[in-house]
Design a protein around this motif. Sequence first.
Motif, PDB file in Angstrom:
ATOM      1  N   LEU A   1       0.831  -1.201   0.000  1.00 37.62           N
ATOM      2  CA  LEU A   1       0.000   0.000   0.000  1.00 37.62           C
ATOM      3  C   LEU A   1       0.869   1.256   0.000  1.00 37.62           C
ATOM      4  CD1 LEU A   1      -2.904   0.970   0.106  1.00 37.62           C
ATOM      5  CD2 LEU A   1      -2.781   0.941   2.575  1.00 37.62           C
ATOM      6  N   THR A   2       1.909   1.220   0.825  1.00 36.88           N
ATOM      7  CA  THR A   2       2.796   2.383   0.885  1.00 36.88           C
ATOM      8  C   THR A   2       3.439   2.632  -0.464  1.00 36.88           C
ATOM      9  OG1 THR A   2       3.260   1.654   3.108  1.00 36.88           O
ATOM     10  CG2 THR A   2       4.620   3.418   2.246  1.00 36.88           C
ATOM     11  N   THR A   3       3.911   1.530  -1.092  1.00 40.12           N
ATOM     12  CA  THR A   3       4.548   1.685  -2.396  1.00 40.12           C
ATOM     13  C   THR A   3       3.543   2.220  -3.413  1.00 40.12           C
ATOM     14  OG1 THR A   3       5.639  -0.351  -1.768  1.00 40.12           O
ATOM     15  CG2 THR A   3       6.107   0.514  -3.964  1.00 40.12           C
ATOM     16  N   LEU A   4       2.367   1.627  -3.373  1.00 41.00           N
ATOM     17  CA  LEU A   4       1.333   2.053  -4.313  1.00 41.00           C
ATOM     18  C   LEU A   4       0.991   3.527  -4.098  1.00 41.00           C
ATOM     19  CD1 LEU A   4      -0.385   0.814  -6.531  1.00 41.00           C
ATOM     20  CD2 LEU A   4      -2.150   0.386  -4.855  1.00 41.00           C
ATOM     21  N   ASP A   5       0.925   3.898  -2.817  1.00 42.50           N
ATOM     22  CA  ASP A   5       0.670   5.305  -2.492  1.00 42.50           C
ATOM     23  C   ASP A   5       1.716   6.198  -3.118  1.00 42.50           C
ATOM     24  OD1 ASP A   5      -1.608   5.149  -1.129  1.00 42.50           O
ATOM     25  OD2 ASP A   5      -0.724   5.165   0.871  1.00 42.50           O
TER      26      ASP A   5
ATOM     27  N   LYS B   1       1.130  18.606  -1.276  1.00 41.35           N
ATOM     28  CA  LYS B   1       0.001  18.163  -0.475  1.00 41.35           C
ATOM     29  C   LYS B   1      -0.456  16.774  -0.901  1.00 41.35           C
ATOM     30  CE  LYS B   1      -4.486  19.384   1.099  1.00 41.35           C
ATOM     31  NZ  LYS B   1      -5.489  20.381   1.331  1.00 41.35           N
ATOM     32  N   ILE B   2      -0.462  16.549  -2.199  1.00 36.52           N
ATOM     33  CA  ILE B   2      -0.878  15.241  -2.702  1.00 36.52           C
ATOM     34  C   ILE B   2       0.099  14.167  -2.236  1.00 36.52           C
ATOM     35  CG2 ILE B   2      -1.144  13.887  -4.815  1.00 36.52           C
ATOM     36  CD1 ILE B   2      -2.127  16.479  -6.131  1.00 36.52           C
ATOM     37  N   ALA B   3       1.377  14.521  -2.151  1.00 39.08           N
ATOM     38  CA  ALA B   3       2.391  13.538  -1.757  1.00 39.08           C
ATOM     39  C   ALA B   3       2.118  12.994  -0.370  1.00 39.08           C
ATOM     40  CB  ALA B   3       3.768  14.173  -1.822  1.00 39.08           C
ATOM     41  N   ALA B   4       1.343  13.686   0.437  1.00 43.35           N
ATOM     42  CA  ALA B   4       1.056  13.225   1.788  1.00 43.35           C
ATOM     43  C   ALA B   4      -0.259  12.474   1.870  1.00 43.35           C
ATOM     44  CB  ALA B   4       1.042  14.412   2.739  1.00 43.35           C
ATOM     45  N   GLN B   5      -0.869  12.199   0.722  1.00 38.52           N
ATOM     46  CA  GLN B   5      -2.154  11.505   0.766  1.00 38.52           C
ATOM     47  C   GLN B   5      -1.980  10.014   0.539  1.00 38.52           C
ATOM     48  OE1 GLN B   5      -4.648  13.563  -2.027  1.00 38.52           O
ATOM     49  NE2 GLN B   5      -5.299  15.035  -0.477  1.00 38.52           N
ATOM     50  N   SER B   6      -3.044   9.298   0.785  1.00 36.11           N
ATOM     51  CA  SER B   6      -2.991   7.859   0.575  1.00 36.11           C
ATOM     52  C   SER B   6      -4.258   7.430  -0.134  1.00 36.11           C
ATOM     53  CB  SER B   6      -2.879   7.149   1.914  1.00 36.11           C
ATOM     54  OG  SER B   6      -3.096   5.776   1.741  1.00 36.11           O
ATOM     55  N   ILE B   7      -4.172   6.316  -0.869  1.00 38.41           N
ATOM     56  CA  ILE B   7      -5.385   5.846  -1.518  1.00 38.41           C
ATOM     57  C   ILE B   7      -6.345   5.258  -0.501  1.00 38.41           C
ATOM     58  CG2 ILE B   7      -4.446   5.472  -3.815  1.00 38.41           C
ATOM     59  CD1 ILE B   7      -4.123   2.537  -3.093  1.00 38.41           C
ATOM     60  N   SER B   8      -5.818   4.942   0.680  1.00 34.68           N
ATOM     61  CA  SER B   8      -6.700   4.466   1.738  1.00 34.68           C
ATOM     62  C   SER B   8      -7.179   5.653   2.556  1.00 34.68           C
ATOM     63  CB  SER B   8      -5.942   3.502   2.632  1.00 34.68           C
ATOM     64  OG  SER B   8      -6.597   3.410   3.865  1.00 34.68           O
ATOM     65  N   PRO B   9      -8.488   5.828   2.663  1.00 32.21           N
ATOM     66  CA  PRO B   9      -8.993   7.015   3.354  1.00 32.21           C
ATOM     67  C   PRO B   9      -8.493   7.105   4.787  1.00 32.21           C
ATOM     68  CG  PRO B   9     -10.799   5.585   2.609  1.00 32.21           C
ATOM     69  CD  PRO B   9      -9.534   4.952   2.152  1.00 32.21           C
ATOM     70  N   LYS B  10      -8.347   5.931   5.451  1.00 35.18           N
ATOM     71  CA  LYS B  10      -7.887   5.928   6.834  1.00 35.18           C
ATOM     72  C   LYS B  10      -6.501   6.553   6.928  1.00 35.18           C
ATOM     73  CE  LYS B  10      -9.513   1.759   8.559  1.00 35.18           C
ATOM     74  NZ  LYS B  10      -9.109   0.403   8.929  1.00 35.18           N
ATOM     75  N   ARG B  11      -5.642   6.112   6.023  1.00 37.62           N
ATOM     76  CA  ARG B  11      -4.276   6.590   6.062  1.00 37.62           C
ATOM     77  C   ARG B  11      -4.187   8.072   5.741  1.00 37.62           C
ATOM     78  NH1 ARG B  11       0.625   3.061   4.412  1.00 37.62           N
ATOM     79  NH2 ARG B  11       0.239   1.242   5.701  1.00 37.62           N
ATOM     80  N   THR B  12      -4.997   8.513   4.813  1.00 35.89           N
ATOM     81  CA  THR B  12      -4.949   9.925   4.452  1.00 35.89           C
ATOM     82  C   THR B  12      -5.135  10.774   5.684  1.00 35.89           C
ATOM     83  OG1 THR B  12      -5.895   9.388   2.338  1.00 35.89           O
ATOM     84  CG2 THR B  12      -5.961  11.680   2.987  1.00 35.89           C
ATOM     85  N   ARG B  13      -6.109  10.383   6.491  1.00 36.14           N
ATOM     86  CA  ARG B  13      -6.404  11.171   7.681  1.00 36.14           C
ATOM     87  C   ARG B  13      -5.204  11.155   8.622  1.00 36.14           C
ATOM     88  NH1 ARG B  13     -11.330   8.657   8.956  1.00 36.14           N
ATOM     89  NH2 ARG B  13     -12.017   9.078   6.850  1.00 36.14           N
ATOM     90  N   ALA B  14      -4.611   9.944   8.815  1.00 39.86           N
ATOM     91  CA  ALA B  14      -3.486   9.838   9.728  1.00 39.86           C
ATOM     92  C   ALA B  14      -2.323  10.696   9.240  1.00 39.86           C
ATOM     93  CB  ALA B  14      -3.061   8.383   9.832  1.00 39.86           C
ATOM     94  N   VAL B  15      -1.996  10.541   7.975  1.00 40.78           N
ATOM     95  CA  VAL B  15      -0.863  11.273   7.418  1.00 40.78           C
ATOM     96  C   VAL B  15      -1.069  12.762   7.564  1.00 40.78           C
ATOM     97  CG1 VAL B  15       0.120  11.899   5.198  1.00 40.78           C
ATOM     98  CG2 VAL B  15      -0.080   9.510   5.821  1.00 40.78           C
TER      99      VAL B  15
ATOM    100  N   GLN C   1       1.639  28.586 -11.038  1.00 39.81           N
ATOM    101  CA  GLN C   1       2.626  27.529 -11.152  1.00 39.81           C
ATOM    102  C   GLN C   1       3.044  27.058  -9.758  1.00 39.81           C
ATOM    103  OE1 GLN C   1       4.935  29.239 -14.082  1.00 39.81           O
ATOM    104  NE2 GLN C   1       5.547  27.337 -15.018  1.00 39.81           N
ATOM    105  N   ASP C   2       3.295  28.024  -8.903  1.00 39.55           N
ATOM    106  CA  ASP C   2       3.684  27.693  -7.532  1.00 39.55           C
ATOM    107  C   ASP C   2       2.563  26.936  -6.831  1.00 39.55           C
ATOM    108  OD1 ASP C   2       5.423  27.867  -5.253  1.00 39.55           O
ATOM    109  OD2 ASP C   2       3.916  29.214  -4.423  1.00 39.55           O
ATOM    110  N   ALA C   3       1.329  27.347  -7.111  1.00 43.13           N
ATOM    111  CA  ALA C   3       0.200  26.652  -6.474  1.00 43.13           C
ATOM    112  C   ALA C   3       0.164  25.193  -6.889  1.00 43.13           C
ATOM    113  CB  ALA C   3      -1.108  27.341  -6.850  1.00 43.13           C
ATOM    114  N   VAL C   4       0.469  24.936  -8.151  1.00 39.80           N
ATOM    115  CA  VAL C   4       0.480  23.545  -8.611  1.00 39.80           C
ATOM    116  C   VAL C   4       1.566  22.771  -7.876  1.00 39.80           C
ATOM    117  CG1 VAL C   4       0.948  22.083 -10.596  1.00 39.80           C
ATOM    118  CG2 VAL C   4      -0.538  24.046 -10.843  1.00 39.80           C
ATOM    119  N   LEU C   5       2.721  23.402  -7.692  1.00 38.99           N
ATOM    120  CA  LEU C   5       3.807  22.717  -6.973  1.00 38.99           C
ATOM    121  C   LEU C   5       3.420  22.480  -5.517  1.00 38.99           C
ATOM    122  CD1 LEU C   5       6.922  24.556  -8.432  1.00 38.99           C
ATOM    123  CD2 LEU C   5       5.778  22.512  -9.241  1.00 38.99           C
ATOM    124  N   GLN C   6       2.756  23.456  -4.910  1.00 34.70           N
ATOM    125  CA  GLN C   6       2.310  23.276  -3.519  1.00 34.70           C
ATOM    126  C   GLN C   6       1.301  22.140  -3.425  1.00 34.70           C
ATOM    127  OE1 GLN C   6       3.526  24.805  -0.939  1.00 34.70           O
ATOM    128  NE2 GLN C   6       4.837  26.133  -2.165  1.00 34.70           N
TER     129      GLN C   6
END
Lengths: 365, 203, 153, 316
Positions: free
Chosen positions: B21-25, B158-172, B149-154
Amino acid sequence: MATEELTLNIGPSHPSTHGVCRLVVRLDGEIVTHVEPVIGHLHRGIEKIAENRTYLQVVPLTDRLDYVGSMYANWAYCRAVERLAGIRVPERAEYIRVIVCELQRIASHMMGIGSSAADTGATSAFLYAFDQREKVIDLFEALCGARLTYNYVRPGGVAFELPDGWIEQCRAFIEQHPSAMLTIDEFFFGNAIARVRLKGIGVLDADTAVAWGVSGPAARGSGVDWDLRRDDPYSVYPRFDFDVPLGSNGDCFDRARIRLWECIESCRIIEQALDQIEPGPIMAEGLPRLLAPRPGDAYDHIESARGSLGVYVVSDGSPRPYRMKVRSPAFCNLAVLPEIAVGYTLSDLLVILGSLDPVFGEVDR
Amino acid sequence: MAAIDDLAKLLEETPGGGVVLTTLDAVMNWARGKSLWTFPMGTACCAMELIAASFSRFDFDRHGTIPRPDPRHCDVMVVAGTVTRKMMPAVKRIYDQMPEPRWVIAMGNCAVSGGIFYYDSYSVVRGVDEFLPVDVYIAGCPPRPEALQDAVLQLRKKIAAQSISPKRTRAVQSDLAMPSDPRKGDVTATRADAAGDVSEVTS
Amino acid sequence: MRIEELRERVCAMYPDLCPLFSIEFGDGTIAVPLERIHSALADLKDMGFDRLGMVTAVDRGEDFELVYRLQSRTLRAGMFVKTMVPRSDPKIPSVCDLWPAANWQEREVYDLFGVVFEGHPDLRRILLPDDWVGHPLRKDYQDERIIRRPDYI
Amino acid sequence: MTSFLLGALWGVVGVVVIAGGAVIGVWWERKVAGRIQLRYGPQQIGPAGSLQMLADVPKLLFKEDVVPSGADKPLFKYAPLVVFAPVAAAIAVIPFAKGWAMFDTAVGVLFFLAVPSIEVVAILVAAWAQRNTYSALGGLRAASQMIAYEVPRALSVAPLVLLAGSLRPTDLVAAWRWWWVPLLALAFLIYLISSIAEMNRGPFDLPEAESELVAGYFADYSGMRWAIFMMAEYGAIITTSLFAAATFLGAGWPFDGALGVVALIVKAAALVTLVMWTKWTLPRIRQDQLLRFCWTVLVPAALVQLAIVGVVLPWL
């Protein structure tokens, strides 16, 4: 053959409504039988807000009216206020105003031509036109630091002196601009498909144009010979030699192509203005910090990229306008859409809308 | 969303699935961040800068960010410009049409807070966060394309800290204290009466 | 055409309204009583004012001042026509039959001021949503959603 | 049994080739468009952004699969597959080298002309299933246009068949001589134009016209289902270009063997680029003009070409 009519809702967010216009269209097959523009999705109440701002504070609000050509609304408003307060603007400021507004006309028409191209599917032509627009915006940025909302023309003059080297930069731009325009003319208006898409579409005859109050390139495309720069001369325009391009058919092709010739004429005006401009003050002297004109009302109009843009200001003697009304050309031009779009196909409808070149900041205010 | 939800659930339940899951994330977040297709919700002045952003000079396609006219194909909605009360249902509806995962960038002062129309206006919605969960705010009136452009990078960060699992997203997100979407849960509740609330609080 | 010339022509047409023709800030203005507004505008149209520039209103307390801006291509002149409409009964004949351009303009005035144009083909709100309550450009318009700007000056 | 397995294997190869080609095609289109529009196109992932699709594909794969509540669900779900299958099938008969195609059949040309036409049914089904006015309009446009352009497309291939005396694509390649190119220039042009219309590419991209119908017949498709539509579109470009390169331009000529396959792919790539170039340069034509162009220009021109070949044939 009798078929059931189809009601189609276009917008308020659609790739080619040029903003937030909604069109309720009834279609018979692909033929438009009825179209009703629903506007007001960008009605921000600028006229009401202006009643609670001082005369100077209204200038930034006028920037947001016609956001493709902010300088015009600035200037029209300032002219109305100057008329009301009896301010005499120094000559250099008038020249600078003419130069920036003609540059603005180029920038705005680039958007108009480009979106006409994009509506017919020639996205690349849009990018070529926009490239020219970016060059104008560079000039404005050097002048006042903003790319879009300039707040440059102020009651009594202009905000900043021309920076060093700006005139040369401007000359370099107007030198390359006409040839770039001819390239776009060849690339887009010379194209056989563009011609069949634009010619004979959305015909607006001269009488209808006058009766509906259509002005600017949209009316001149129909052969209405009416340009405030020449017919109700203001500022220093009488000192310049320029032509007013006229169309004859009143179709989308004429409306769009007139903009192209106007850009070339604008280059001529700018060149003459750059030759004639002389050093001097750029702001009227002895202006009070807080303008409070005597009670009364004044109206002044200028020829913006979309037509005659008028501002009507009522003063009650206080430092805030009692009422400000913008006579926006895009609003009047758009009103004629139901008249000219019926009978053409759905594809044509959006081209016709694009050829009127509405800017919804100005339509809805 | 069904397939990915099932996959995430399956991986969480499987012993050792967390590693996968982590790798997939990581892969998904990279892919999502590098391919942010925008829906250009241009309503007013900022729309011009939004157009300029994808055109010759600024060329967002370099970052893999292209504008698509159809909300169904988009990942991020860029609300560029003033949203009025009349426009609000349309914006909301287009947001609803976008498939998950979706993000919102509020471009320009009007979309952030109402901007120059904050005071005295009877028809302007004071910020799109009254009815949309905004991820990135860009100030400016209008912001330059570089700011977008900067907003897209920001947003990528933010996306890098998300997870495909909703539970994990919240934790992260709670761990990292990311500026998360403030009202994601109660979008429907805020929509109707948000405008009234804000004016009461501020005035 | 110069303003004075314009005044003479208008006075020749309406001797009784001549005192109501004023020149202020370089623009000619004629104040017409409400009951004669439609015929006056029709006469002015025949005189050569082929363009209706704008229709707007000003909230003057007891009355609404309706302002018509006319523009002429042939005379190369512009002028105002003004009239007072009582606030208690804001009704005025529409000029859509003279200039179709008035169609949207009058709808806008109706929307923002609540002035009813009689004989208008399609008098509905244009800028605001159909379910809006009130007419925001009236000075006494109340809306709890408005945040007043703190007075800095 | 072995032939079945072989068929399955080729099927998989065909799908992979088309999908891979589509992925490269999308990247290439973005670069071509960028080149034309004074910009760069994707740059960040891989050399010159060539691996951009590595990000786009997984992203689309894991997007929410939206099915509109009003939609006809089974039709909505399976229409994309029906769009893709005929395009992938068409690659089977393309002669990659002299005397070799995945499925070398005596009626290969007919197969190539007929099978991709099934797409029109799928598009109509997809458009109708969404219960969306825009997509319905797009679907109807697609149907009228694709059916109309079948005629000049088939007519433009007929001279080839006459000259070669066979409907087997490999025979066409074997019979090809360099002077076919000037002789069949008109037919080649008609084939290109009608193929562009057939696969709904600009300037004939009315069914998905961005500025009118937003996205046309796939307006309500999201994620992978939409990606399959795009793959089918790019697959159609690739198969059409490959077929044109193989039959009109002499496959691997002037080389043989492996080098010949490379030559074929280079020719096809050039044609693909031409198709993209056309799209990004020209405005979009209108529906009635499109159909009028088909019946009053393309069909007569194709008949003229056929007549020329018929007159010349006895002296060859």
